[in-house]
Design an enzyme around this catalytic site. Structure first.
Site, PDB file in Angstrom:
ATOM      1  N   LYS A 277       1.137  -1.477   0.072  1.00 14.40           N
ATOM      2  CA  LYS A 277       0.056   0.032   0.202  1.00 14.40           C
ATOM      3  C   LYS A 277       0.717   1.651  -0.177  1.00 14.40           C
ATOM      4  CE  LYS A 277      -3.343  -1.684   2.388  1.00 14.40           C
ATOM      5  NZ  LYS A 277      -4.657  -1.497   1.892  1.00 14.40           N
ATOM      6  N   ARG A 351     -10.407 -11.888   1.507  1.00 13.99           N
ATOM      7  CA  ARG A 351     -11.887 -12.646   1.240  1.00 13.99           C
ATOM      8  C   ARG A 351     -10.060 -14.550   1.148  1.00 13.99           C
ATOM      9  NH1 ARG A 351     -11.433  -8.985  -4.269  1.00 13.99           N
ATOM     10  NH2 ARG A 351     -11.210  -7.470  -2.572  1.00 13.99           N
TER      11      ARG A 351
HETATM   12  N1  BES Z   1      -8.084  -4.004   4.596  1.00 13.06           N
HETATM   13  C1  BES Z   1      -8.136  -3.145   3.253  1.00 13.06           C
HETATM   14  C2  BES Z   1      -8.888  -2.550   3.437  1.00 13.06           C
HETATM   15  C3  BES Z   1      -9.593  -1.393   3.632  1.00 13.06           C
HETATM   16  C4  BES Z   1      -9.021   0.506   2.971  1.00 13.06           C
HETATM   17  C5  BES Z   1     -10.304  -1.509   4.765  1.00 13.06           C
HETATM   18  C6  BES Z   1      -9.432   1.354   3.589  1.00 13.06           C
HETATM   19  C7  BES Z   1     -10.400   0.281   5.460  1.00 13.06           C
HETATM   20  C8  BES Z   1      -9.719   1.662   4.506  1.00 13.06           C
HETATM   21  C9  BES Z   1      -8.601  -4.560   2.476  1.00 13.06           C
HETATM   22  O1  BES Z   1      -7.428  -5.945   2.804  1.00 13.06           O
HETATM   23  C10 BES Z   1      -7.764  -4.601   0.805  1.00 13.06           C
HETATM   24  O2  BES Z   1      -6.646  -3.564   0.816  1.00 13.06           O
HETATM   25  N2  BES Z   1      -8.662  -4.583  -0.238  1.00 13.06           N
HETATM   26  C11 BES Z   1      -7.811  -3.296  -1.626  1.00 13.06           C
HETATM   27  C12 BES Z   1      -8.321  -4.281  -2.055  1.00 13.06           C
HETATM   28  C13 BES Z   1      -7.845  -4.335  -3.907  1.00 13.06           C
HETATM   29  C14 BES Z   1      -6.914  -4.505  -4.030  1.00 13.06           C
HETATM   30  C15 BES Z   1      -8.962  -5.519  -4.753  1.00 13.06           C
HETATM   31  C16 BES Z   1      -8.818  -2.024  -1.447  1.00 13.06           C
HETATM   32  O3  BES Z   1      -9.576  -2.012  -1.400  1.00 13.06           O
HETATM   33  O4  BES Z   1      -8.083  -1.294  -1.781  1.00 13.06           O
HETATM   34 MN    MN Z   2      -5.053  -5.896   1.874  1.00 14.10          MN
END
Ligand code: BES
Ligand code: MN
Ligand code: ZN
Length: 497
Positions: A277, A351
């Protein structure tokens, strides 16, 4: 904290603060308060008449009583318009008023909110006063070393009534159990990831189990390997922290009754892994275990209030970190259920963990499933920070979840699950892929998990937007909100037969 009911027709209670609720559209002092108001020189009537106090929702005015009545201060709190007033208003105004009392260092607070409040049930209103007060006083300050403000000043709360009524005590018990479950979830979300590792969270789950007489099972990395949980194991590969799959069992029902499974995403930290990230805001990913925290909070409440049903909690606890051993984009893994998954993005890890946790819940005999996860950033884009997104494979079960959320006054919204969306997560080289592209991200993420629910009625709750609050608002604190604890409790209780 002491919370109890107190019969007091003339509002003569000796407290630091007496909280009185005033509606926006009622322009004169309530009849049963007129004697009190006369004693303080008709201060309340003057404030209302001069429109200095309008009674708008959560408006506050403090009146110093200067020894004219036993209560040192009166806190007037606005109840808003009569027609808009509901259970949640009670929580909000109780929180607002008690924060004001606490700020001026009051130790004892009496709420005169039951009398003169229309249309509400005494038990539920007492419950909401209790929830609003405890949640409003919450703050996470264990890592501040100066002693000032460490603990709330308020340590005694009285709920006033004109007549003896044991419904108030009943309401207090429910309110306390719900507030404490919610506070447990908030604390876990706020706890930094170097302190709250998967191992530490499993220890806390163990304590909840021991306190409530739940059965507990903790699976270690070797167990996940042995069970063939290739999706869960893939996520934990890159970190030094051992993963834990924790199961709590509450047997409140009969042997053949429904088994409600509450499945929670418990990423104690989500760096994204190799698909790392951006650094801005990454600290919030210590809260990526909010799903598991809500489940644990709800189990606390269930343990205290003992609905007559069977519940299993399944917590998938681990970290998602990059390293030489980490899972890579393009890798293919096999879930416990046998389905193969192509990993497109290692940041879509929740997931994967949930896929195997759902499989395990089914193996343990779940007949109804709810999973909770801070699953997608797309959820924030779609619904913002106030509303939890829902997906289901069973409309009737969805109806029960929505009913429970309404009873809890937590906002939820169902997203569609047409088969066309499912097409987006089919892989060209495996059964599934773990992302469906930029569009409809919350739906495709939910449907990925749904692949592992099979025919069992299932609802997915994406709490990515609602588990964390940037500011204090109403009875919600800054940081972890403890969202969904109350909804899960009502869902469980409504399954009683
Ligand atoms: N934990 C994150 C989602 C999240 C984002 C929670 C902001 C709370 C605040 C999750 O694991 C994630 O990183 N999701 C990705 C999925 C994508 C790579 C398909 C996302 O939402 O960017
Ligand atoms: Mn994630
Ligand atoms: Zn995550």
């Amino acid at each position: 904290m002491i919370i109890k009911s107190q019969k007091d027709n003339s509002r003569n209670i000796v407290v630091d603060a007496l909280v009185l609720g005033i509606y926006e559209d009622v322009k004169s002092v309530r009849e049963d308060l007129q004697i009190l108001d006369e004693k303080i020189g008709n201060a309340i009537q003057s404030l209302i008449r001069d429109e200095e106090f309008k009674g708008k929702n959560s408006e506050l005015t403090v009146i110093h009583t200067l020894g004219k009545i036993p209560a040192k201060k009166i806190i007037l709190v606005g109840l808003g318009k009569t027609k808009d007033f509901n259970d949640d208003t009670v929580r909000k105004v109780a929180a607002t008023a008690i924060r004001a009392a606490n700020k001026s260092k009051c130790k004892t607070v009496a709420f005169d909110l039951l009398n003169g409040i229309t249309n509400l049930e005494i038990k539920k209103s007492s419950q909401c006063i209790c929830e609003g007060s405890l949640l409003g006083l919450y703050s996470f300050n264990k890592y501040k070393t100066n002693n000032e403000n460490k603990q709330a000043y308020v340590n005694e709360i009285y709920i006033l009534t004109n007549e003896d009524n044991n419904k108030i005590e009943e309401g207090i018990l429910v309110g306390e159990a719900l507030a404490k479950g919610t506070i447990l979830a908030r604390d876990l979300v706020n706890e930094p990831a170097n302190h709250l590792t998967p191992t530490e969270m499993a220890n806390i789950a163990n304590k909840v189990a021991k306190d409530n007489g739940f059965e507990i099972e903790i699976l270690e990395r070797e167990d996940l390997d042995r069970l063939g949980m290739g999706c869960f194991v893939a996520v934990t590969q890159g970190t030094e922290q051992p993963p834990k799959l924790v199961v709590l069992k509450y047997n409140g029902g009969k042997k053949d009754d429904e088994v409600l499974a509450l499945v929670g995403k418990g990423l104690t930290f989500d760096s994204g892994g190799i698909s790392i990230k951006p650094s801005a805001g990454m600290e919030e990913m210590k809260g990526d275990m909010a799903g598991a925290a809500a489940v644990l909070g709800a189990m606390h409440t269930i343990g205290k209030l003992k609905p007559k049903i069977n519940v299993i909690a399944v917590l998938g606890l681990c970290e998602n970190m990059p390293s030489g051993r980490a899972i890579k984009p393009g890798d293919v893994v096999t879930s416990m259920a046998g389905k193969t998954v192509e990993i497109i993005n290692t940041d879509a890890e929740g997931r994967l963990v949930l896929a195997d946790c759902m499989g395990y819940a089914k193996k343990l005999g779940a007949t109804k499933i709810v999973d909770l996860a801070t699953l997608t950033g797309a959820c924030l884009v779609a619904l913002g920070t106030t509303t939890t997104a829902l997906i289901t494979n069973n409309e009737e079960w969805m109806g029960q979840l929505v009913k429970a959320a309404n009873e809890a006054n937590e906002m939820v919204w169902q997203l569609p699950s047409y088969p066309e969306y499912g097409e987006l997560i089919k892989s060209s080289i495996a059964d599934l892929k773990n992302t469906g592209g930029r569009y409809a991200g919350t739906i495709t993420a939910g449907l990925f998990i749904g692949e592992f629910a099979g025919e069992t009625p299932w609802v997915h709750m994406d709490i990515a937007g609602t588990a964390w609050s940037a500011k204090e608002a109403g009875y919600s604190a800054k940081g972890g909100t403890g969202v969904a604890v109350r909804t899960l409790y009502y869902l469980a209780r409504n399954l009683e037969n």
